[in-house]
Design a protein around this motif. Structure first.
Motif, PDB file in Angstrom:
ATOM      1  N   SER A 176       0.835  -1.192   0.000  1.00 30.99           N
ATOM      2  CA  SER A 176       0.000   0.000   0.000  1.00 30.99           C
ATOM      3  C   SER A 176       0.877   1.252   0.000  1.00 30.99           C
ATOM      4  O   SER A 176       1.918   1.287   0.657  1.00 30.99           O
ATOM      5  N   ILE A 178      -1.495   1.114   6.190  1.00 32.75           N
ATOM      6  CA  ILE A 178      -2.272   0.008   5.623  1.00 32.75           C
ATOM      7  C   ILE A 178      -1.306  -1.069   5.159  1.00 32.75           C
ATOM      8  O   ILE A 178      -0.362  -0.795   4.417  1.00 32.75           O
ATOM      9  N   SER A 179      -1.553  -2.307   5.602  1.00 30.15           N
ATOM     10  CA  SER A 179      -0.725  -3.435   5.163  1.00 30.15           C
ATOM     11  C   SER A 179      -1.549  -4.338   4.265  1.00 30.15           C
ATOM     12  O   SER A 179      -2.640  -4.777   4.645  1.00 30.15           O
ATOM     13  N   TRP A 180      -1.040  -4.604   3.073  1.00 30.62           N
ATOM     14  CA  TRP A 180      -1.659  -5.552   2.158  1.00 30.62           C
ATOM     15  C   TRP A 180      -0.936  -6.875   2.349  1.00 30.62           C
ATOM     16  O   TRP A 180       0.243  -7.014   2.027  1.00 30.62           O
ATOM     17  N   THR A 206      -6.308  -7.088   4.408  1.00 30.22           N
ATOM     18  CA  THR A 206      -5.879  -5.699   4.468  1.00 30.22           C
ATOM     19  C   THR A 206      -5.974  -5.308   5.937  1.00 30.22           C
ATOM     20  O   THR A 206      -7.047  -5.386   6.534  1.00 30.22           O
TER      21      THR A 206
END
Length: 178
Positions: A61, A66-68, A92
């Protein structure tokens, strides 16, 4: 928040492997059945389209909060054939609205040839365990109301349907008690 980095996740029969661009060719075949897209929308992607999408996903991201988190599902193939891919799971992860923890929105897709074997449930359980270990306090998934198999997967990891809808799908939720 420091981005959460994916790592392999092992379950009894599966290995969830962090997504790589190199998975695109095999995943294009896994996801090629148009019937698979009945509830998730769209149409099968080509390997080149998946390579482009996976490159964006692997890059992460653009927002550090925000962690994908994306994995392909590895299963042992028939005797002597080694591991093959059967689908994917993803999450997410974002800071919770109250700022006191983390929330994760999850999804899972298993290719038609591997459905009916409990792979989605096992992969989702592995994903949920991994997320909870990293402090995720609220888990969410969106399930089409007619997709009974996906609803069964959501229920198997403790999610319950809410009265909230998004894009024609029911929001399922689980708050993790620590």
């Amino acid at each position: 928040m420091t981005p959460i980095l994916t790592a392999p996740i092992g379950t009894e029969r599966l290995t969830l492997l962090p997504l790589r661009v190199e998975h695109a060719e095999e995943m294009a075949a896994v996801l090629a059945d148009p019937a698979l897209h009945r509830y998730i929308g769209g149409a099968p992607s080509t390997a080149e389209e998946l390579r482009t999408r996976y490159a964006r996903m692997v890059a992460g991201s653009p927002l550090q909060v925000i962690s994908w988190c994306n994995w392909v599902i590895g299963v042992e193939g028939p005797a002597g054939q080694g591991r093959c891919l059967a689908g994917y799971v993803q999450a997410t992860v974002v800071p919770s609205r109250d700022g006191a923890g983390l929330d994760a929105e999850m999804a899972w897709v298993v290719g038609t040839a591997w459905q009916g074997q409990g792979i989605a449930k096992e992969a989702a359980r592995g994903l949920v365990g991994w997320l909870v270990e990293r402090g995720v306090g609220t888990l969410v998934a969106h399930v089409h109301p007619d997709h009974l198999s996906s609803a069964a997967v959501a229920a198997s990891v403790g999610l319950t349907p809410t009265d909230e809808w998004q894009d024609g799908e029911v929001r399922w939720r689980r708050r993790v008690v620590s």
